[in-house]
Design a protein around this motif. Structure first.
Motif, PDB file in Angstrom:
ATOM      1  N   VAL A  41       0.755  -1.354   0.083  1.00  0.00           N
ATOM      2  CA  VAL A  41       0.065   0.057  -0.026  1.00  0.00           C
ATOM      3  C   VAL A  41       1.013   1.254  -0.007  1.00  0.00           C
ATOM      4  O   VAL A  41       0.628   2.283  -0.711  1.00  0.00           O
ATOM      5  CB  VAL A  41      -0.899  -0.038   1.269  1.00  0.00           C
ATOM      6  CG1 VAL A  41      -1.733   1.291   1.143  1.00  0.00           C
ATOM      7  CG2 VAL A  41      -1.959  -1.237   1.288  1.00  0.00           C
ATOM      8  N   GLY A  42       2.007   1.389   0.763  1.00  0.00           N
ATOM      9  CA  GLY A  42       2.720   2.471   0.923  1.00  0.00           C
ATOM     10  C   GLY A  42       3.356   2.689  -0.281  1.00  0.00           C
ATOM     11  O   GLY A  42       3.616   3.848  -0.897  1.00  0.00           O
ATOM     12  N   SER A  43       3.792   1.771  -1.100  1.00  0.00           N
ATOM     13  CA  SER A  43       4.454   2.093  -2.484  1.00  0.00           C
ATOM     14  C   SER A  43       3.328   2.474  -3.527  1.00  0.00           C
ATOM     15  O   SER A  43       3.749   3.573  -4.297  1.00  0.00           O
ATOM     16  CB  SER A  43       5.066   0.599  -2.886  1.00  0.00           C
ATOM     17  OG  SER A  43       5.962   0.166  -1.916  1.00  0.00           O
ATOM     18  N   PHE A  44       2.055   2.235  -3.197  1.00  0.00           N
ATOM     19  CA  PHE A  44       1.334   2.502  -4.184  1.00  0.00           C
ATOM     20  C   PHE A  44       0.944   4.141  -4.169  1.00  0.00           C
ATOM     21  O   PHE A  44       0.808   4.822  -5.064  1.00  0.00           O
ATOM     22  CB  PHE A  44      -0.073   1.788  -4.005  1.00  0.00           C
ATOM     23  CG  PHE A  44      -1.195   2.330  -5.157  1.00  0.00           C
ATOM     24  CD1 PHE A  44      -1.243   1.775  -6.425  1.00  0.00           C
ATOM     25  CD2 PHE A  44      -2.278   3.027  -4.613  1.00  0.00           C
ATOM     26  CE1 PHE A  44      -2.303   2.223  -7.146  1.00  0.00           C
ATOM     27  CE2 PHE A  44      -3.141   3.460  -5.570  1.00  0.00           C
ATOM     28  CZ  PHE A  44      -3.280   2.850  -6.762  1.00  0.00           C
ATOM     29  N   GLU A  45       0.713   4.507  -2.864  1.00  0.00           N
ATOM     30  CA  GLU A  45       0.698   5.929  -2.469  1.00  0.00           C
ATOM     31  C   GLU A  45       1.855   6.567  -2.979  1.00  0.00           C
ATOM     32  O   GLU A  45       1.792   8.049  -3.263  1.00  0.00           O
ATOM     33  CB  GLU A  45       0.362   6.228  -1.078  1.00  0.00           C
ATOM     34  CG  GLU A  45      -0.709   5.479  -0.208  1.00  0.00           C
ATOM     35  CD  GLU A  45      -0.765   5.571   0.752  1.00  0.00           C
ATOM     36  OE1 GLU A  45       0.190   5.709   1.700  1.00  0.00           O
ATOM     37  OE2 GLU A  45      -2.123   5.521   1.469  1.00  0.00           O
ATOM     38  N   LEU A  46       2.854   6.119  -2.790  1.00  0.00           N
ATOM     39  CA  LEU A  46       4.156   6.804  -3.217  1.00  0.00           C
ATOM     40  C   LEU A  46       4.097   7.068  -4.754  1.00  0.00           C
ATOM     41  O   LEU A  46       4.704   8.055  -5.626  1.00  0.00           O
ATOM     42  CB  LEU A  46       5.440   6.156  -2.938  1.00  0.00           C
ATOM     43  CG  LEU A  46       6.912   6.586  -3.050  1.00  0.00           C
ATOM     44  CD1 LEU A  46       6.941   7.960  -2.354  1.00  0.00           C
ATOM     45  CD2 LEU A  46       7.950   5.623  -2.978  1.00  0.00           C
ATOM     46  N   MET A  47       3.839   5.976  -5.643  1.00  0.00           N
ATOM     47  CA  MET A  47       3.526   6.041  -7.003  1.00  0.00           C
ATOM     48  C   MET A  47       2.659   7.297  -7.629  1.00  0.00           C
ATOM     49  O   MET A  47       3.070   8.039  -8.400  1.00  0.00           O
ATOM     50  CB  MET A  47       3.325   4.886  -7.441  1.00  0.00           C
ATOM     51  CG  MET A  47       3.041   4.780  -9.157  1.00  0.00           C
ATOM     52  SD  MET A  47       2.024   3.475  -9.653  1.00  0.00           S
ATOM     53  CE  MET A  47       0.343   4.185  -9.227  1.00  0.00           C
ATOM     54  N   THR A  48       1.456   7.185  -6.716  1.00  0.00           N
ATOM     55  CA  THR A  48       0.244   8.213  -7.162  1.00  0.00           C
ATOM     56  C   THR A  48       1.043   9.612  -6.964  1.00  0.00           C
ATOM     57  O   THR A  48       0.737  10.460  -7.563  1.00  0.00           O
ATOM     58  CB  THR A  48      -1.003   7.878  -6.369  1.00  0.00           C
ATOM     59  OG1 THR A  48      -0.525   7.945  -4.965  1.00  0.00           O
ATOM     60  CG2 THR A  48      -1.302   6.822  -6.758  1.00  0.00           C
ATOM     61  N   ARG A  49       1.778   9.801  -5.765  1.00  0.00           N
ATOM     62  CA  ARG A  49       2.387  11.106  -5.503  1.00  0.00           C
ATOM     63  C   ARG A  49       3.258  11.561  -6.485  1.00  0.00           C
ATOM     64  O   ARG A  49       3.174  12.747  -6.998  1.00  0.00           O
ATOM     65  CB  ARG A  49       3.119  11.004  -4.220  1.00  0.00           C
ATOM     66  CG  ARG A  49       1.921  11.319  -3.091  1.00  0.00           C
ATOM     67  CD  ARG A  49       2.652  11.864  -1.865  1.00  0.00           C
ATOM     68  NE  ARG A  49       4.052  10.727  -1.401  1.00  0.00           N
ATOM     69  CZ  ARG A  49       3.776   9.896  -0.538  1.00  0.00           C
ATOM     70  NH1 ARG A  49       2.619   9.467  -0.020  1.00  0.00           N
ATOM     71  NH2 ARG A  49       4.827   9.082  -0.134  1.00  0.00           N
ATOM     72  N   PHE A  50       3.921  10.535  -7.037  1.00  0.00           N
ATOM     73  CA  PHE A  50       4.917  10.932  -8.097  1.00  0.00           C
ATOM     74  C   PHE A  50       4.137  11.478  -9.497  1.00  0.00           C
ATOM     75  O   PHE A  50       4.599  12.438 -10.195  1.00  0.00           O
ATOM     76  CB  PHE A  50       5.566   9.605  -8.606  1.00  0.00           C
ATOM     77  CG  PHE A  50       6.462   9.699  -9.866  1.00  0.00           C
ATOM     78  CD1 PHE A  50       7.674  10.601  -9.734  1.00  0.00           C
ATOM     79  CD2 PHE A  50       6.112   9.164 -11.133  1.00  0.00           C
ATOM     80  CE1 PHE A  50       8.735  10.521 -11.029  1.00  0.00           C
ATOM     81  CE2 PHE A  50       6.848   9.331 -12.339  1.00  0.00           C
ATOM     82  CZ  PHE A  50       8.150  10.052 -12.172  1.00  0.00           C
ATOM     83  N   CYS A  51       2.967  10.659  -9.759  1.00  0.00           N
ATOM     84  CA  CYS A  51       2.112  11.017 -10.818  1.00  0.00           C
ATOM     85  C   CYS A  51       1.735  12.233 -10.595  1.00  0.00           C
ATOM     86  O   CYS A  51       1.540  12.982 -11.776  1.00  0.00           O
ATOM     87  CB  CYS A  51       0.938   9.915 -11.187  1.00  0.00           C
ATOM     88  SG  CYS A  51       1.633   8.064 -11.573  1.00  0.00           S
TER      89      CYS A  51
END
Length: 546
Positions: free
Chosen positions: A66-76
């Motif tokens: 989950v934490g990685s998915f949130e990190l990816m969305t912040r990047f986008c």
């Protein structure tokens, strides 16, 4: 009110992200943002074209959760900008690889290219930063391996270890049983301790890695010709350290990995003592047969370095005998097959060890004759200069196994080489009621032939099996009495008639030769004194009639 639209993203079953909007415009914005950076998302949205509600995306193995998915969305949502450092590069690299965030989606701000550029600076990272990145990789398998970030971190770590070894060589560590922990006031010992510390400073750092990564690291070190002695010390240290908190399944995985890696090393650099420590641990672990065979093969190849205590391994559960005899037999097989030209010194050392082991297991009432014989005959006859130890072990075995049949007792005694028994052992056997008559008679014949050989060494013409006592001063030949006495003790059946005839013939010959011995006695004494005076190192004539 606009049309309701739900977009759900299930991340590894840990959490579901739900986007509720009241206008399809927002869904389109989300689609454009994610699709512009993530090839995987773009393909999923393409498949759902025409659907306006209840869209759901499921990721079963999203790297980092989950934490990685949130990190990816912040990047986008941050226009493809994010800080990349050694503490998050492994994760970001895996996310970019998994979500297909490469040049095909974004030419200028794709995450994969940014992570790759950061990895080019890995040679400037500190050792601690490199370890952090590598530890993160082991939590991101198998994506970390597929993306290539694991190999890059591992290559950098191994390269540094190899360089450190070249610049700080550690003398004596290639010897498996050498100890670098001996403290002494001697300057050389102090330097040795410092050298050992320089060569093993990385042990504690790598203990944190899992067996899979340790396997990759050690194989890479071996390919770089890293000191096998240091590697073997690390593997034993790793196994011992990890076992403190490991579960049974983890212990099995650790042991199998360590054994396989030790097997790939130069065996002269592997400690036999430490192998036995692992062997006793394996008794309580259900490791693979393949791994067990490798461990036994390594122990067997160094059997001449083992001690009796090492070999006294309890028998497997469900067996009656005390010690695992089959295990020792496999050790011997590996030892003999391990080299085409076995040095005789090593062979004799193992024979001495086996004599002690056989004497230790002989009193076991559950040990079958076939297993006892297999132990005695496991080594070639040339390995033993004397069979006295085997004789005494057989004597104990027959005493404990008094219920053996005559044939079984005879088979056990056939393992003896009577020509390699000392006079004391032969005299004891001649009066030993536990040994079958055939065996004692064979010993008698062997003794007579040996006496003949000894007499021939004096270069004197004499009849076969002549008895000469240079110190008897006319006393009656005592060996004659022993032969006559023993011949009278034999209880020969009809099937042994040939043996009986042979013994009677020998008896007659001894009586005749006794007369010749007395006549020759004076002459032999004079010759012996003459020879001793001319050759100070000459061998004394044996006292054959005592």
């Amino acid at each position: 009110m606009g049309v309701s639209c739900d977009l759900e993203v299930d991340v590894n079953g840990e959490e579901v992200f739900v986007v509720d909007k009241f206008d399809s415009f927002y869904r389109e914005c989300l689609q454009k943002i994610l699709s512009s950076y993530c090839g995987r998302i773009s393909k999923l949205f393409a498949k759902s074209k025409g659907r306006t509600r209840n869209l759901k995306v499921i990721f079963h193995d999203f790297p980092g959760g989950v934490g990685s998915f949130e990190l990816m969305t912040r990047f986008c949502y941050n226009n493809g900008k994010i800080e990349i450092n050694p503490f998050n590069i492994s994760l970001l690299h895996c996310i970019a690889y998994y979500m297909e965030m490469d040049k095909s989606m974004c030419k200028t701000h794709n995450l994969f290219e940014q992570a790759e550029k950061s990895l080019e600076e890995i040679r400037y990272w500190t050792w601690s930063e490199l370890l952090v990145a590598l530890k993160d990789c082991q939590n991101l398998l198998p994506i970390a391996s597929s993306s290539g970030v694991l190999n890059k971190c591992l290559d950098s770590l191994v390269g540094r270890l190899a360089l450190a070894c070249e610049t700080s060589p550690c003398p004596s560590t290639s010897s498996p049983d050498s100890s670098g922990f001996r403290v002494s006031t001697d300057t050389r010992s102090t330097e040795s301790l410092k050298s050992f510390s320089r060569a093993t400073w990385w042990f504690d750092d790598l203990v944190a890695l899992r067996p899979h990564l340790i396997g990759m690291a050690i194989k890479s070190l071996v390919s770089r010709k890293f000191d096998n002695g240091i590697i073997s010390k690390f593997l034993f240290y790793y196994q011992k350290s990890k076992f403190v908190t490991a579960t049974s399944n983890e212990k099995r995985e650790i042991t199998e990995t360590v054994v396989e890696l030790l097997y790939s090393l130069d065996q002269s650099a592997v400690s036999c003592k430490s192998l036995f420590v692992i062997l006793r641990v394996v008794l309580n672990l259900n490791i693979s047969k393949y791994g067990r065979n490798k461990l036994e093969s390594m122990v067997g190849s160094q059997l001449d370095q083992a001690s009796l205590d090492n070999l006294l391994v309890p028998s497997p559960i469900g067996t009656n005998y005390l010690y695992d005899v089959n295990l020792v037999l496999r050790f011997i097989k590996s030892f003999i097959e391990g080299t085409s030209s076995m040095p005789l010194m090593r062979l004799k050392k193992v024979a001495s060890l086996m004599n002690m082991y056989i004497a230790e297991v002989a009193p076991d009432p559950s040990l079958k004759p076939s297993k006892f014989l297999a132990l005695v005959r496991a080594l070639p006859d040339s390995a033993r200069d004397s069979y006295d130890g085997i004789y005494h072990a057989i004597d104990m075995y027959l005493e404990v196994h008094a219920g053996l049949s005559e044939d079984e007792r005879m088979k056990v005694c056939c393992a003896l080489n009577y020509e390699k028994l000392s006079s004391e052992a032969w005299n004891h056997l001649a009066q030993n009621n536990k040994f079958p008559s055939k065996s004692a008679a064979q010993a008698l014949i062997s003794q007579q032939c040996r006496l003949k050989s000894l007499l021939q060494d004096t270069n004197q013409p004499a009849s076969p099996c002549s008895f000469v006592d240079t110190e008897s001063n006319g006393k009656k030949d005592e060996s004659h009495d022993q032969i006559v006495l023993y011949a009278g003790k034999l209880d020969l059946s009809a099937e042994n008639e040939k043996l009986k005839v042979h013994l009677q013939s020998m008896h007659g010959r001894v009586i005749e030769l006794e007369k010749v011995c007395r006549k020759m006695q004076t002459q032999m004494t004079k010759m012996m004194r003459s020879r001793l005076s001319s050759h100070s190192n000459a061998r004394s004539l044996p006292r054959l009639c005592s």
